[in-house]
Design a protein around this motif. Structure first.
Motif, PDB file in Angstrom:
ATOM      1  N   GLY A 128       0.837  -1.186   0.000  1.00 25.58           N
ATOM      2  CA  GLY A 128       0.000   0.000   0.000  1.00 25.58           C
ATOM      3  C   GLY A 128       0.876   1.242   0.000  1.00 25.58           C
ATOM      4  N   THR A 129       1.883   1.246   0.878  1.00 26.00           N
ATOM      5  CA  THR A 129       2.796   2.377   0.972  1.00 26.00           C
ATOM      6  C   THR A 129       4.194   1.883   1.309  1.00 26.00           C
ATOM      7  OG1 THR A 129       2.519   2.758   3.352  1.00 26.00           O
ATOM      8  CG2 THR A 129       0.923   3.827   1.876  1.00 26.00           C
ATOM      9  N   ALA A 130       5.162   2.797   1.242  1.00 24.40           N
ATOM     10  CA  ALA A 130       6.540   2.451   1.617  1.00 24.40           C
ATOM     11  C   ALA A 130       6.633   2.066   3.091  1.00 24.40           C
ATOM     12  CB  ALA A 130       7.468   3.633   1.326  1.00 24.40           C
ATOM     13  N   GLY A 131       5.683   2.552   3.895  1.00 28.14           N
ATOM     14  CA  GLY A 131       5.669   2.215   5.311  1.00 28.14           C
ATOM     15  C   GLY A 131       5.479   0.736   5.580  1.00 28.14           C
ATOM     16  N   HIS A 132       4.929   0.009   4.604  1.00 27.30           N
ATOM     17  CA  HIS A 132       4.789  -1.436   4.726  1.00 27.30           C
ATOM     18  C   HIS A 132       6.027  -2.163   4.204  1.00 27.30           C
ATOM     19  CE1 HIS A 132       0.436  -0.169   4.406  1.00 27.30           C
ATOM     20  NE2 HIS A 132       0.456  -0.816   5.546  1.00 27.30           N
ATOM     21  N   ILE A 133       6.744  -1.517   3.296  1.00 28.33           N
ATOM     22  CA  ILE A 133       7.858  -2.171   2.605  1.00 28.33           C
ATOM     23  C   ILE A 133       9.172  -2.056   3.373  1.00 28.33           C
ATOM     24  CG2 ILE A 133       9.186  -2.257   0.463  1.00 28.33           C
ATOM     25  CD1 ILE A 133       6.160  -3.060   0.271  1.00 28.33           C
ATOM     26  N   PHE A 134       9.508  -0.853   3.838  1.00 26.77           N
ATOM     27  CA  PHE A 134      10.820  -0.640   4.453  1.00 26.77           C
ATOM     28  C   PHE A 134      11.048  -1.466   5.715  1.00 26.77           C
ATOM     29  CE2 PHE A 134      10.910   3.650   2.164  1.00 26.77           C
ATOM     30  CZ  PHE A 134      11.718   3.142   1.147  1.00 26.77           C
ATOM     31  N   PRO A 135      10.051  -1.664   6.587  1.00 30.56           N
ATOM     32  CA  PRO A 135      10.291  -2.545   7.736  1.00 30.56           C
ATOM     33  C   PRO A 135      10.621  -3.980   7.332  1.00 30.56           C
ATOM     34  CG  PRO A 135       8.382  -1.151   8.152  1.00 30.56           C
ATOM     35  CD  PRO A 135       8.736  -0.976   6.702  1.00 30.56           C
ATOM     36  N   ILE A 136      10.012  -4.452   6.254  1.00 27.44           N
ATOM     37  CA  ILE A 136      10.327  -5.802   5.766  1.00 27.44           C
ATOM     38  C   ILE A 136      11.788  -5.864   5.308  1.00 27.44           C
ATOM     39  CG2 ILE A 136       9.835  -7.499   3.957  1.00 27.44           C
ATOM     40  CD1 ILE A 136       6.917  -6.629   4.049  1.00 27.44           C
ATOM     41  N   ILE A 137      12.226  -4.824   4.608  1.00 33.46           N
ATOM     42  CA  ILE A 137      13.625  -4.750   4.176  1.00 33.46           C
ATOM     43  C   ILE A 137      14.549  -4.798   5.388  1.00 33.46           C
ATOM     44  CG2 ILE A 137      15.374  -3.285   3.091  1.00 33.46           C
ATOM     45  CD1 ILE A 137      13.451  -4.528   1.092  1.00 33.46           C
ATOM     46  N   ALA A 138      14.203  -4.052   6.439  1.00 40.09           N
ATOM     47  CA  ALA A 138      15.026  -4.031   7.657  1.00 40.09           C
ATOM     48  C   ALA A 138      15.111  -5.416   8.279  1.00 40.09           C
ATOM     49  CB  ALA A 138      14.446  -3.028   8.653  1.00 40.09           C
ATOM     50  N   ILE A 139      13.998  -6.134   8.327  1.00 37.86           N
ATOM     51  CA  ILE A 139      13.969  -7.481   8.918  1.00 37.86           C
ATOM     52  C   ILE A 139      14.838  -8.445   8.104  1.00 37.86           C
ATOM     53  CG2 ILE A 139      12.499  -9.482   9.373  1.00 37.86           C
ATOM     54  CD1 ILE A 139      10.232  -7.426   9.972  1.00 37.86           C
ATOM     55  N   ILE A 140      14.700  -8.393   6.787  1.00 37.93           N
ATOM     56  CA  ILE A 140      15.474  -9.287   5.921  1.00 37.93           C
ATOM     57  C   ILE A 140      16.975  -9.051   6.103  1.00 37.93           C
ATOM     58  CG2 ILE A 140      16.059  -9.770   3.498  1.00 37.93           C
ATOM     59  CD1 ILE A 140      13.062  -9.293   2.863  1.00 37.93           C
ATOM     60  N   ARG A 141      17.370  -7.804   6.166  1.00 40.22           N
ATOM     61  CA  ARG A 141      18.793  -7.493   6.332  1.00 40.22           C
ATOM     62  C   ARG A 141      19.325  -7.994   7.671  1.00 40.22           C
ATOM     63  NH1 ARG A 141      18.964  -1.234   4.038  1.00 40.22           N
ATOM     64  NH2 ARG A 141      18.705  -1.769   1.822  1.00 40.22           N
ATOM     65  N   GLU A 142      18.515  -7.856   8.712  1.00 44.89           N
ATOM     66  CA  GLU A 142      18.958  -8.308  10.035  1.00 44.89           C
ATOM     67  C   GLU A 142      19.062  -9.835  10.089  1.00 44.89           C
ATOM     68  OE1 GLU A 142      20.130  -6.457  12.601  1.00 44.89           O
ATOM     69  OE2 GLU A 142      19.999  -4.892  11.076  1.00 44.89           O
ATOM     70  N   ILE A 143      18.154 -10.522   9.423  1.00 45.60           N
ATOM     71  CA  ILE A 143      18.243 -11.989   9.365  1.00 45.60           C
ATOM     72  C   ILE A 143      19.530 -12.403   8.662  1.00 45.60           C
ATOM     73  CG2 ILE A 143      17.229 -14.084   8.379  1.00 45.60           C
ATOM     74  CD1 ILE A 143      14.478 -12.823   8.790  1.00 45.60           C
ATOM     75  N   LYS A 144      19.842 -11.730   7.560  1.00 48.65           N
ATOM     76  CA  LYS A 144      21.062 -12.053   6.819  1.00 48.65           C
ATOM     77  C   LYS A 144      22.314 -11.778   7.645  1.00 48.65           C
ATOM     78  CE  LYS A 144      19.248 -11.259   2.145  1.00 48.65           C
ATOM     79  NZ  LYS A 144      19.325 -10.389   0.935  1.00 48.65           N
ATOM     80  N   LYS A 145      22.298 -10.687   8.412  1.00 49.49           N
ATOM     81  CA  LYS A 145      23.458 -10.364   9.252  1.00 49.49           C
ATOM     82  C   LYS A 145      23.581 -11.338  10.424  1.00 49.49           C
ATOM     83  CE  LYS A 145      23.397  -5.386   8.290  1.00 49.49           C
ATOM     84  NZ  LYS A 145      23.059  -4.039   8.836  1.00 49.49           N
ATOM     85  N   GLY A 146      22.459 -11.690  11.021  1.00 51.01           N
ATOM     86  CA  GLY A 146      22.481 -12.568  12.177  1.00 51.01           C
ATOM     87  C   GLY A 146      22.782 -14.020  11.833  1.00 51.01           C
ATOM     88  N   TYR A 147      22.385 -14.417  10.621  1.00 48.97           N
ATOM     89  CA  TYR A 147      22.587 -15.812  10.193  1.00 48.97           C
ATOM     90  C   TYR A 147      23.186 -15.820   8.783  1.00 48.97           C
ATOM     91  CZ  TYR A 147      19.307 -16.494  14.033  1.00 48.97           C
ATOM     92  OH  TYR A 147      18.688 -16.470  15.260  1.00 48.97           O
ATOM     93  N   PRO A 148      24.457 -15.404   8.677  1.00 51.12           N
ATOM     94  CA  PRO A 148      25.074 -15.263   7.344  1.00 51.12           C
ATOM     95  C   PRO A 148      25.161 -16.578   6.569  1.00 51.12           C
ATOM     96  CG  PRO A 148      26.727 -15.082   9.081  1.00 51.12           C
ATOM     97  CD  PRO A 148      25.384 -15.041   9.745  1.00 51.12           C
ATOM     98  N   TYR A 149      25.162 -17.699   7.279  1.00 48.69           N
ATOM     99  CA  TYR A 149      25.239 -18.996   6.609  1.00 48.69           C
ATOM    100  C   TYR A 149      23.914 -19.753   6.691  1.00 48.69           C
ATOM    101  CZ  TYR A 149      30.146 -17.783   7.132  1.00 48.69           C
ATOM    102  OH  TYR A 149      31.339 -17.119   7.098  1.00 48.69           O
ATOM    103  N   GLY A 150      22.882 -19.044   7.069  1.00 48.92           N
ATOM    104  CA  GLY A 150      21.568 -19.675   7.174  1.00 48.92           C
ATOM    105  C   GLY A 150      20.991 -19.986   5.802  1.00 48.92           C
ATOM    106  N   ASP A 151      20.241 -21.046   5.744  1.00 49.92           N
ATOM    107  CA  ASP A 151      19.633 -21.468   4.479  1.00 49.92           C
ATOM    108  C   ASP A 151      18.248 -20.842   4.350  1.00 49.92           C
ATOM    109  OD1 ASP A 151      19.151 -22.749   2.102  1.00 49.92           O
ATOM    110  OD2 ASP A 151      18.535 -24.634   3.031  1.00 49.92           O
ATOM    111  N   PHE A 152      18.242 -19.524   4.064  1.00 48.33           N
ATOM    112  CA  PHE A 152      16.985 -18.790   3.988  1.00 48.33           C
ATOM    113  C   PHE A 152      16.621 -18.486   2.538  1.00 48.33           C
ATOM    114  CE2 PHE A 152      18.362 -17.780   8.317  1.00 48.33           C
ATOM    115  CZ  PHE A 152      17.188 -17.974   9.018  1.00 48.33           C
ATOM    116  N   GLU A 153      15.350 -18.556   2.244  1.00 47.17           N
ATOM    117  CA  GLU A 153      14.807 -18.086   0.971  1.00 47.17           C
ATOM    118  C   GLU A 153      13.710 -17.078   1.303  1.00 47.17           C
ATOM    119  OE1 GLU A 153      14.162 -21.075  -2.277  1.00 47.17           O
ATOM    120  OE2 GLU A 153      14.514 -22.483  -0.629  1.00 47.17           O
TER     121      GLU A 153
END
Length: 310
Positions: free
Chosen positions: A9-34
């Motif tokens: 609907g708006t960027a307000g829904h999108i940017f928090p998802i981006i933040a979560i994805i980046r933190e998952i990647k940083k916290g689990y750099p070798y995690g098998d995530f899709e």
């Protein structure tokens, strides 16, 4: 592990998802995530998610407006089609969990996920949840909220967990020197940053034009106008501003992530709408602010957000 994000609907829904994805990647750099995203067709969202390596799938989604509009009739017809499309994608992707950020674009994915017995988690940014998350809360296992459990309305307390609002760390790393170069700041006056949300704020823009010559006598302005308003506002500002003041006014249609980080860093004061995403970003950068809630916001949530933040 497959995680399906939904919202829109708006960027307000999108940017928090981006933040979560980046933190998952940083916290689990070798995690098998899709990572997958399922939501309404949005060129802006698709571009941003693609940069993060997120697989994007689009569906029809109908927005339910709280006022009479013939568009409501068309959008109601879109909803069942969107649910069928979402059912197909959720079945094919077979996510280990669905994470909804709310917004009208999330409803088909949540309903389909419920039918297919996928675990559903929500995040609600505002004190008063929107219609989509109210519906989704009935089938969610956990509801993450930005404000305190006592202040957040509607949801059952036993499902809520107060975690704050996800923000992108990258917006906290701006440089004042780079900001001066990017925005062509003179450095002669204190800087006010004016934000109207990702879509701009027409009434803030209109009011600003009235006082622009006066305010530029004492301050330098970085102004996110909104893409739709940029050309018209720039033309009108050139009429009302005298030549000697033009160097203090810096309109821009939309601040991308890097530009926003620089703008936050160099600003001495921020004037903004009271969407929860922006409120938490302002809090994170620690800048004084003046909040101007959107009067038509659903359930008057921006006013309540602003009072809670203040």
């Amino acid at each position: 592990m497959k995680i399906l994000f939904t919202g829109g609907g708006t960027a307000g829904h999108i940017f928090p998802i981006i933040a979560i994805i980046r933190e998952i990647k940083k916290g689990y750099p070798y995690g098998d995530f899709e990572f997958f995203y399922l939501g309404p067709r949005d060129k802006f969202a698709k571009e941003i998610f693609s940069r993060e390596g997120v697989v994007v799938r689009t569906i029809l989604a109908g927005k339910l407006r709280r006022y009479f509009s013939f568009k409501n009739i068309i959008d109601i017809l879109k909803l069942p089609i969107g649910i069928l499309q979402a059912f197909y994608y959720v079945f094919v992707i077979s996510p280990d969990l669905i994470f909804s950020k709310g917004g009208y674009g999330s409803i088909p994915a949540v309903i389909s996920g419920w039918f297919l017995r996928a675990p559903i988690f929500l995040h609600e940014s505002d004190i008063i949840p929107g219609l989509a998350n109210r519906v989704a809360s009935k089938v969610a296992l956990e509801i993450f909220i930005s404000f305190s459990v006592k202040k957040t309305e509607y949801f059952p307390a036993k499902k809520m967990l107060s975690v704050g609002s996800p923000i992108r760390r990258e917006i906290l790393n701006g440089s004042k020197n780079e900001a001066k170069k990017i925005f062509n700041l003179t450095g002669e006056k204190s800087v006010i940053l004016i934000l109207g949300g990702s879509q701009g704020a027409q009434r803030i823009n209109d009011k600003l034009l009235v006082i622009l010559p006066e305010i530029l006598k004492d301050f330098e302005l970085i102004h996110q106008t909104g893409r739709k308003n940029f050309v018209q506002l720039k033309k009108e500002s050139e009429v009302v501003i005298t030549q000697d003041l033009k160097k203090y006014y810096h309109p821009i249609d939309f601040l991308d992530e890097k530009q926003l980080s620089y703008a936050y860093t160099v600003a001495d004061l921020i004037i903004s709408r009271a969407g929860a995403g922006t409120i938490f970003e302002i809090g994170a950068v620690g800048k004084p602010s003046i909040l101007v809630p959107l009067p038509e916001s659903a359930q008057n949530h921006q006013v309540k957000n602003a009072y809670a933040f203040a």
